[in-house]
Motif scaffolding. Structure first.
Motif, PDB file in Angstrom:
ATOM      1  N   MET A  17       0.843  -1.172   0.000  1.00  0.00           N
ATOM      2  CA  MET A  17       0.000   0.000   0.000  1.00  0.00           C
ATOM      3  C   MET A  17       0.895   1.243   0.000  1.00  0.00           C
ATOM      4  O   MET A  17       1.769   1.383   0.842  1.00  0.00           O
ATOM      5  CB  MET A  17      -0.898  -0.033   1.234  1.00  0.00           C
ATOM      6  CG  MET A  17      -1.809   1.146   1.367  1.00  0.00           C
ATOM      7  SD  MET A  17      -3.087   0.824   2.567  1.00  0.00           S
ATOM      8  CE  MET A  17      -4.460   1.211   1.562  1.00  0.00           C
ATOM      9  N   PRO A  18       0.684   2.163  -0.944  1.00  0.00           N
ATOM     10  CA  PRO A  18       1.538   3.354  -1.014  1.00  0.00           C
ATOM     11  C   PRO A  18       1.245   4.324   0.129  1.00  0.00           C
ATOM     12  O   PRO A  18       0.119   4.461   0.578  1.00  0.00           O
ATOM     13  CB  PRO A  18       1.173   3.978  -2.352  1.00  0.00           C
ATOM     14  CG  PRO A  18      -0.174   3.464  -2.675  1.00  0.00           C
ATOM     15  CD  PRO A  18      -0.279   2.115  -2.029  1.00  0.00           C
ATOM     16  N   GLN A  19       2.304   4.957   0.564  1.00  0.00           N
ATOM     17  CA  GLN A  19       2.173   5.980   1.601  1.00  0.00           C
ATOM     18  C   GLN A  19       2.486   7.323   0.975  1.00  0.00           C
ATOM     19  O   GLN A  19       3.467   7.470   0.264  1.00  0.00           O
ATOM     20  CB  GLN A  19       3.126   5.700   2.752  1.00  0.00           C
ATOM     21  CG  GLN A  19       2.806   4.430   3.488  1.00  0.00           C
ATOM     22  CD  GLN A  19       3.770   4.201   4.640  1.00  0.00           C
ATOM     23  OE1 GLN A  19       4.673   4.980   4.864  1.00  0.00           O
ATOM     24  NE2 GLN A  19       3.567   3.124   5.356  1.00  0.00           N
ATOM     25  N   TYR A  20       1.644   8.297   1.248  1.00  0.00           N
ATOM     26  CA  TYR A  20       1.803   9.613   0.655  1.00  0.00           C
ATOM     27  C   TYR A  20       2.316  10.601   1.686  1.00  0.00           C
ATOM     28  O   TYR A  20       1.907  10.568   2.843  1.00  0.00           O
ATOM     29  CB  TYR A  20       0.477  10.114   0.098  1.00  0.00           C
ATOM     30  CG  TYR A  20      -0.058   9.234  -0.998  1.00  0.00           C
ATOM     31  CD1 TYR A  20       0.435   9.351  -2.285  1.00  0.00           C
ATOM     32  CD2 TYR A  20      -1.028   8.290  -0.746  1.00  0.00           C
ATOM     33  CE1 TYR A  20      -0.027   8.545  -3.297  1.00  0.00           C
ATOM     34  CE2 TYR A  20      -1.508   7.482  -1.743  1.00  0.00           C
ATOM     35  CZ  TYR A  20      -1.003   7.619  -3.021  1.00  0.00           C
ATOM     36  OH  TYR A  20      -1.465   6.816  -4.022  1.00  0.00           O
ATOM     37  N   VAL A  21       3.199  11.454   1.234  1.00  0.00           N
ATOM     38  CA  VAL A  21       3.729  12.501   2.089  1.00  0.00           C
ATOM     39  C   VAL A  21       3.331  13.836   1.475  1.00  0.00           C
ATOM     40  O   VAL A  21       3.597  14.093   0.309  1.00  0.00           O
ATOM     41  CB  VAL A  21       5.268  12.417   2.203  1.00  0.00           C
ATOM     42  CG1 VAL A  21       5.806  13.570   3.019  1.00  0.00           C
ATOM     43  CG2 VAL A  21       5.672  11.091   2.796  1.00  0.00           C
ATOM     44  N   THR A  22       2.676  14.655   2.262  1.00  0.00           N
ATOM     45  CA  THR A  22       2.278  15.980   1.804  1.00  0.00           C
ATOM     46  C   THR A  22       3.203  17.001   2.445  1.00  0.00           C
ATOM     47  O   THR A  22       3.306  17.067   3.659  1.00  0.00           O
ATOM     48  CB  THR A  22       0.822  16.278   2.207  1.00  0.00           C
ATOM     49  OG1 THR A  22      -0.004  15.251   1.693  1.00  0.00           O
ATOM     50  CG2 THR A  22       0.380  17.610   1.666  1.00  0.00           C
ATOM     51  N   VAL A  23       3.859  17.773   1.605  1.00  0.00           N
ATOM     52  CA  VAL A  23       4.759  18.797   2.105  1.00  0.00           C
ATOM     53  C   VAL A  23       3.954  20.072   2.312  1.00  0.00           C
ATOM     54  O   VAL A  23       3.260  20.535   1.413  1.00  0.00           O
ATOM     55  CB  VAL A  23       5.908  19.057   1.106  1.00  0.00           C
ATOM     56  CG1 VAL A  23       6.821  20.137   1.620  1.00  0.00           C
ATOM     57  CG2 VAL A  23       6.668  17.780   0.841  1.00  0.00           C
ATOM     58  N   THR A  24       4.023  20.609   3.519  1.00  0.00           N
ATOM     59  CA  THR A  24       3.334  21.860   3.810  1.00  0.00           C
ATOM     60  C   THR A  24       4.337  22.871   4.332  1.00  0.00           C
ATOM     61  O   THR A  24       5.405  22.527   4.818  1.00  0.00           O
ATOM     62  CB  THR A  24       2.223  21.682   4.859  1.00  0.00           C
ATOM     63  OG1 THR A  24       2.788  21.140   6.039  1.00  0.00           O
ATOM     64  CG2 THR A  24       1.122  20.772   4.355  1.00  0.00           C
ATOM     65  N   SER A  25       3.962  24.105   4.239  1.00  0.00           N
ATOM     66  CA  SER A  25       4.798  25.211   4.691  1.00  0.00           C
ATOM     67  C   SER A  25       4.825  25.266   6.218  1.00  0.00           C
ATOM     68  O   SER A  25       3.964  24.702   6.889  1.00  0.00           O
ATOM     69  CB  SER A  25       4.225  26.515   4.135  1.00  0.00           C
ATOM     70  OG  SER A  25       4.906  27.621   4.639  1.00  0.00           O
TER      71      SER A  25
END
Length: 75
Positions: A1-9
């Motif tokens: 299962m893919p894991q997503y990383v969201t880059v935020t400020s």
């Protein structure tokens, strides 16, 4: 299962919103997120005669406003 990383400020959406409400016609929210050129442009044009101010309020409240690196603001 893919894991997503969201880059935020590291800049706050809440603080940018209130800076826009009270100093948006002078571009204070752009200076806060590091977009200095856009801040100066907003300051000298009164944020495009208040039309840009209204657009920025909607953009920030919807979570689509970005900082100088193109990252969305944190909640």
């Amino acid at each position: 299962m893919p894991q997503y990383v969201t880059v935020t400020s590291d800049k706050s959406k809440k603080k940018a919103f209130w800076l826009c409400v009270f100093g948006g016609i002078f571009g204070l929210h752009f200076f806060y997120v590091g977009r200095r050129f856009r801040g100066w442009l907003a300051m000298f044009t009164l944020n495009f005669m208040f039309l840009g101010w209204a657009h920025d309020l909607v953009t920030i409240s919807r979570g689509r406003f970005k900082d100088q690196y193109g990252e969305f603001l944190k909640v």
